[in-house]
Motif scaffolding. Structure first.
Motif, PDB file in Angstrom:
ATOM      1  N   PRO A 181      15.813   2.466  -4.069  1.00  0.00           N
ATOM      2  CA  PRO A 181      16.363   2.317  -5.381  1.00  0.00           C
ATOM      3  C   PRO A 181      15.782   1.071  -6.177  1.00  0.00           C
ATOM      4  N   GLU A 182      15.543   0.191  -5.336  1.00  0.00           N
ATOM      5  CA  GLU A 182      14.878  -1.186  -5.809  1.00  0.00           C
ATOM      6  C   GLU A 182      13.586  -1.717  -4.799  1.00  0.00           C
ATOM      7  N   SER A 183      12.435  -2.107  -5.660  1.00  0.00           N
ATOM      8  CA  SER A 183      11.323  -2.294  -4.687  1.00  0.00           C
ATOM      9  C   SER A 183      10.854  -3.687  -5.424  1.00  0.00           C
ATOM     10  N   VAL A 184      10.196  -4.372  -4.329  1.00  0.00           N
ATOM     11  CA  VAL A 184       9.486  -5.573  -4.819  1.00  0.00           C
ATOM     12  C   VAL A 184       8.038  -5.437  -4.462  1.00  0.00           C
ATOM     13  N   THR A 211      14.281   0.657  -9.770  1.00  0.00           N
ATOM     14  CA  THR A 211      13.950  -0.836 -10.362  1.00  0.00           C
ATOM     15  C   THR A 211      12.763  -1.507  -9.535  1.00  0.00           C
ATOM     16  N   ILE A 212      11.821  -1.685 -10.332  1.00  0.00           N
ATOM     17  CA  ILE A 212      10.474  -2.162  -9.680  1.00  0.00           C
ATOM     18  C   ILE A 212      10.145  -3.519 -10.317  1.00  0.00           C
ATOM     19  N   SER A 213       9.865  -4.228  -9.210  1.00  0.00           N
ATOM     20  CA  SER A 213       9.232  -5.632  -9.675  1.00  0.00           C
ATOM     21  C   SER A 213       7.873  -5.835  -9.068  1.00  0.00           C
ATOM     22  N   VAL A 214       7.068  -6.021  -9.910  1.00  0.00           N
ATOM     23  CA  VAL A 214       5.527  -6.206  -9.571  1.00  0.00           C
ATOM     24  C   VAL A 214       5.204  -7.631  -9.803  1.00  0.00           C
ATOM     25  N   ILE A 215       4.681  -8.368  -8.919  1.00  0.00           N
ATOM     26  CA  ILE A 215       4.376  -9.483  -8.589  1.00  0.00           C
ATOM     27  C   ILE A 215       2.724  -9.804  -8.456  1.00  0.00           C
ATOM     28  N   MET A 216       2.187 -10.190  -9.604  1.00  0.00           N
ATOM     29  CA  MET A 216       0.757 -10.398  -9.554  1.00  0.00           C
ATOM     30  C   MET A 216       0.229 -11.821  -9.190  1.00  0.00           C
ATOM     31  N   VAL A 217      -0.304 -12.001  -8.281  1.00  0.00           N
ATOM     32  CA  VAL A 217      -0.779 -13.350  -7.686  1.00  0.00           C
ATOM     33  C   VAL A 217      -2.307 -13.486  -7.743  1.00  0.00           C
ATOM     34  N   GLY A 218      -3.097 -14.447  -7.994  1.00  0.00           N
ATOM     35  CA  GLY A 218      -4.497 -14.836  -7.923  1.00  0.00           C
ATOM     36  C   GLY A 218      -4.894 -16.172  -8.310  1.00  0.00           C
ATOM     37  N   PRO A 219      -5.880 -16.656  -7.583  1.00  0.00           N
ATOM     38  CA  PRO A 219      -6.146 -17.950  -8.127  1.00  0.00           C
ATOM     39  C   PRO A 219      -7.161 -17.936  -9.415  1.00  0.00           C
TER      40      PRO A 219
END
Length: 371
Positions: A181-184, A211-219
């Protein structure tokens, strides 16, 4: 006439020679060809790569014969984008090889998002601004299925812009994360994907009710937009100018990540992945990587094998938890699962100067296995 380089010495080839055994790599001289012929294992691998060429080239688009051609180089791509009416416009700027024309792409990743007409293509742009009328009856597993659902003709090049988000969707579905139901979701090593934020809104249509949380990381993400958060329906997307390991370390107490996805990772090409892998092993987070070709994945597998031999000391040095650091190095293992062809790979072949085996963005998917 496309320019070829020697697979052994990287010199530009005046008179092309091809290995008679695998017929996959180019050489400039008999001397360089002799080096290849002496590497029986390497030649055998090339022969194996060639067996996967037909399924990789099997794409449903009407333009695929052109964009998947062995000679489809950057200039051919520019001509293709011009005929499609999208050259250097909207989000297509990130798909335009401007260096061929003598321009340098100096706009930092993440600063391209405020464009008036991101998709440029009017039919596709209008459709993607709205949720589809018909909900999905089953998970999508092909470009044909997605295009039919969205009502796009197979002549549309929109898959070039959407292949990143569709690859993420496919990994979420195949891993079972999409059923939660929820994912990161943590996207690591992000570059131009930071500019394609609007394309990730498609996840809210593909996975309604989740419910979706997308976290983008990159230098390489612009510091100007680092920390910005965008919300749309059931989806939240945030972007941070930092490495994967920096994010995990700085959020070690509050970080609850269901899956890490590293698009076109190239683990063997960047030494920074070593510390990132250690952080992933420490937290036992499921991790998937994609890559352009099997050669890159084979090199990544070797890099992980080397890391395995150093993993215990690295974990001890970084004060990892006792469950892992107390184990002997021979019991520590980090490797990649067998690669599978991504059905939502980019339909544009990346030109390879020294070999015939095809490269495609997000061509293969592997899971990182640790025990």
């Amino acid at each position: 006439m496309v320019e070829r380089t020697c697979h052994h010495c990287s010199e530009v080839i005046a008179s092309i020679r091809t290995c008679a055994s695998c017929n996959m790599v180019f050489y400039c001289s008999e001397s360089c060809l002799t080096h290849h012929n002496a590497d029986k294992a390497g030649c055998s691998k090339m022969s194996y790569y060639s067996q996967l060429t037909p399924p990789l080239l099997s794409l449903p688009f009407t333009f695929a014969e052109e964009t998947c051609s062995e000679t489809f180089d950057d200039r051919a791509l520019i001509n293709f984008l011009k005929r499609q009416g999208v050259f250097n416009l909207g989000l297509w700027v990130r798909e335009t090889p401007l260096s061929v024309l003598g321009f340098l792409d100096v706009l930092p990743f993440g600063e391209l998002e405020t464009v008036f007409d991101p998709y440029v293509l009017p039919i596709e742009g209008l459709a993607l601004e709205n949720h589809p009328i018909a909900p999905l009856e089953a998970a999508l597993a092909s470009w044909e299925g997605y295009y039919k659902w969205r009502g796009f003709p197979l002549s549309s090049p929109i898959a070039i812009l959407l292949h990143h988000v569709m690859t993420v969707y496919h990994i979420l579905q195949s891993s079972g994360v999409a059923s939660q139901p929820e994912s990161v979701v943590l996207l690591a090593g992000v570059e131009k994907e930071a500019d394609l934020l609007i394309t990730f809104l498609e996840l809210s249509s593909l996975l309604p009710g989740k419910t979706i949380s997308v976290i983008m990381v990159g230098p390489s993400i612009s510091a100007k937009i680092s920390g910005n958060c965008f919300k749309h329906d059931n989806l939240t997307v945030s972007r941070y100018c930092m490495t994967l390991q920096e994010y995990l370390r700085s959020n070690h107490q509050s970080c609850s990540v269901d899956v890490i996805i590293c698009l076109n990772a190239g683990l063997a090409a960047y030494t920074s992945w070593r510390d990132a892998i250690v952080e992933i092993v420490k937290r036992q987070i499921r991790c998937y990587i994609t890559d352009f070709c099997l050669l890159s994945l084979d090199m990544s597998q070797q890099a992980l094998l080397s890391l395995t031999l150093q993993l215990e000391s690295a974990l001890n040095h970084m004060n990892m938890n006792s469950d892992l650091t107390s184990r002997s190095s021979e019991n520590l293992s980090v490797k990649l699962s067998e690669p599978v062809i991504n059905p939502f790979r980019c339909p544009v072949r990346k030109f390879c100067e020294s070999a015939r085996f095809p490269w495609f963005s997000n061509a293969f998917i592997c899971e990182l296995i640790f025990c």
